[in-house]
Design a protein around this motif. Structure first.
Motif, PDB file in Angstrom:
ATOM      1  N   ASP A 147       0.842  -1.198   0.000  1.00 35.35           N
ATOM      2  CA  ASP A 147       0.000   0.000   0.000  1.00 35.35           C
ATOM      3  C   ASP A 147       0.879   1.250   0.000  1.00 35.35           C
ATOM      4  O   ASP A 147       0.450   2.324  -0.392  1.00 35.35           O
ATOM      5  CB  ASP A 147      -0.899   0.032   1.241  1.00 35.35           C
ATOM      6  CG  ASP A 147      -1.882  -1.123   1.260  1.00 35.35           C
ATOM      7  OD1 ASP A 147      -2.358  -1.522   0.183  1.00 35.35           O
ATOM      8  OD2 ASP A 147      -2.163  -1.633   2.356  1.00 35.35           O
ATOM      9  N   GLY A 148       2.092   1.111   0.484  1.00 36.00           N
ATOM     10  CA  GLY A 148       3.049   2.210   0.549  1.00 36.00           C
ATOM     11  C   GLY A 148       4.451   1.640   0.683  1.00 36.00           C
ATOM     12  O   GLY A 148       4.630   0.425   0.823  1.00 36.00           O
ATOM     13  N   ILE A 149       5.429   2.507   0.617  1.00 32.82           N
ATOM     14  CA  ILE A 149       6.829   2.068   0.659  1.00 32.82           C
ATOM     15  C   ILE A 149       7.643   3.056   1.475  1.00 32.82           C
ATOM     16  O   ILE A 149       7.491   4.269   1.322  1.00 32.82           O
ATOM     17  CB  ILE A 149       7.411   1.974  -0.766  1.00 32.82           C
ATOM     18  CG1 ILE A 149       6.611   0.971  -1.595  1.00 32.82           C
ATOM     19  CG2 ILE A 149       8.887   1.584  -0.737  1.00 32.82           C
ATOM     20  CD1 ILE A 149       6.473   1.354  -3.018  1.00 32.82           C
ATOM     21  N   ASN A 150       8.489   2.527   2.358  1.00 35.03           N
ATOM     22  CA  ASN A 150       9.481   3.353   3.045  1.00 35.03           C
ATOM     23  C   ASN A 150      10.839   3.049   2.435  1.00 35.03           C
ATOM     24  O   ASN A 150      11.179   1.886   2.217  1.00 35.03           O
ATOM     25  CB  ASN A 150       9.551   3.046   4.545  1.00 35.03           C
ATOM     26  CG  ASN A 150       8.382   3.599   5.307  1.00 35.03           C
ATOM     27  OD1 ASN A 150       7.589   2.841   5.829  1.00 35.03           O
ATOM     28  ND2 ASN A 150       8.258   4.903   5.354  1.00 35.03           N
ATOM     29  N   LEU A 151      11.595   4.092   2.142  1.00 32.93           N
ATOM     30  CA  LEU A 151      12.962   3.955   1.659  1.00 32.93           C
ATOM     31  C   LEU A 151      13.868   4.620   2.686  1.00 32.93           C
ATOM     32  O   LEU A 151      13.627   5.756   3.089  1.00 32.93           O
ATOM     33  CB  LEU A 151      13.138   4.644   0.305  1.00 32.93           C
ATOM     34  CG  LEU A 151      12.238   4.154  -0.821  1.00 32.93           C
ATOM     35  CD1 LEU A 151      12.404   5.035  -2.050  1.00 32.93           C
ATOM     36  CD2 LEU A 151      12.555   2.709  -1.167  1.00 32.93           C
ATOM     37  N   LEU A 152      14.896   3.914   3.091  1.00 31.93           N
ATOM     38  CA  LEU A 152      15.846   4.468   4.059  1.00 31.93           C
ATOM     39  C   LEU A 152      17.243   4.272   3.499  1.00 31.93           C
ATOM     40  O   LEU A 152      17.713   3.139   3.355  1.00 31.93           O
ATOM     41  CB  LEU A 152      15.718   3.775   5.417  1.00 31.93           C
ATOM     42  CG  LEU A 152      16.764   4.165   6.453  1.00 31.93           C
ATOM     43  CD1 LEU A 152      16.644   5.637   6.826  1.00 31.93           C
ATOM     44  CD2 LEU A 152      16.660   3.286   7.671  1.00 31.93           C
ATOM     45  N   LEU A 153      17.900   5.370   3.165  1.00 29.04           N
ATOM     46  CA  LEU A 153      19.263   5.331   2.658  1.00 29.04           C
ATOM     47  C   LEU A 153      20.210   5.659   3.799  1.00 29.04           C
ATOM     48  O   LEU A 153      20.015   6.642   4.506  1.00 29.04           O
ATOM     49  CB  LEU A 153      19.442   6.356   1.535  1.00 29.04           C
ATOM     50  CG  LEU A 153      20.853   6.470   0.962  1.00 29.04           C
ATOM     51  CD1 LEU A 153      21.208   5.192   0.198  1.00 29.04           C
ATOM     52  CD2 LEU A 153      20.967   7.669   0.067  1.00 29.04           C
ATOM     53  N   ALA A 154      21.210   4.823   3.993  1.00 32.66           N
ATOM     54  CA  ALA A 154      22.196   5.057   5.048  1.00 32.66           C
ATOM     55  C   ALA A 154      23.586   5.072   4.419  1.00 32.66           C
ATOM     56  O   ALA A 154      23.944   4.160   3.682  1.00 32.66           O
ATOM     57  CB  ALA A 154      22.105   3.979   6.124  1.00 32.66           C
ATOM     58  N   ASP A 155      24.342   6.115   4.716  1.00 28.67           N
ATOM     59  CA  ASP A 155      25.694   6.242   4.176  1.00 28.67           C
ATOM     60  C   ASP A 155      26.522   7.084   5.138  1.00 28.67           C
ATOM     61  O   ASP A 155      26.362   8.292   5.205  1.00 28.67           O
ATOM     62  CB  ASP A 155      25.657   6.887   2.790  1.00 28.67           C
ATOM     63  CG  ASP A 155      27.014   6.908   2.121  1.00 28.67           C
ATOM     64  OD1 ASP A 155      27.942   6.239   2.600  1.00 28.67           O
ATOM     65  OD2 ASP A 155      27.146   7.608   1.105  1.00 28.67           O
TER      66      ASP A 155
END
Length: 81
Positions: free
Chosen positions: A19-27
Motif C-alpha cells: 500500500d506504501g513504501i518506506n525507503l531508508l538510505l544510510a551512508d
C-alpha cells in the motif's frame, strides 16, 4: 528521486502486498552506520502491517542544517574552508 519512483512503481506492480513504501538510505557514521557502505532499505508497507520505524535519528537544529561544516563541499564549487 527517479530511482525511488522506479522502485515504488515496480513494487506496486509486483505480487508483494504494497500500500506504501518506506525507503531508508544510510551512508556514513552520521547516518547511524556501523558497517560502512552505502545501502538502501526498501520496506514495502500495508495499511495495517503494524510496523513502527523507531530509530534514534537526531536532526541538527534548523539554524545549523543549512550551514556546511568546515571543509565540506555543498553543491558545485570549491569546498567551504
Amino acid at each position: 528521486m527517479s530511482v525511488a519512483q522506479h522502485l515504488a512503481r515496480a513494487l506496486r506492480r509486483s505480487t508483494v502486498p504494497t500500500d506504501g513504501i518506506n525507503l531508508l538510505l544510510a551512508d556514513g557514521a552520521a547516518a547511524g552506520q556501523e558497517v560502512f557502505h552505502c545501502h538502501l532499505h526498501v520496506i514495502p508497507r500495508t495499511a495495517r502491517d503494524g510496523l513502527v520505524i523507531d530509530a534514534p535519528f537526531v536532526s541538527p537544529p534548523r539554524s545549523e542544517a543549512r550551514r556546511p561544516r568546515r571543509g565540506h563541499q555543498v553543491g558545485p564549487g570549491p569546498a567551504v574552508t
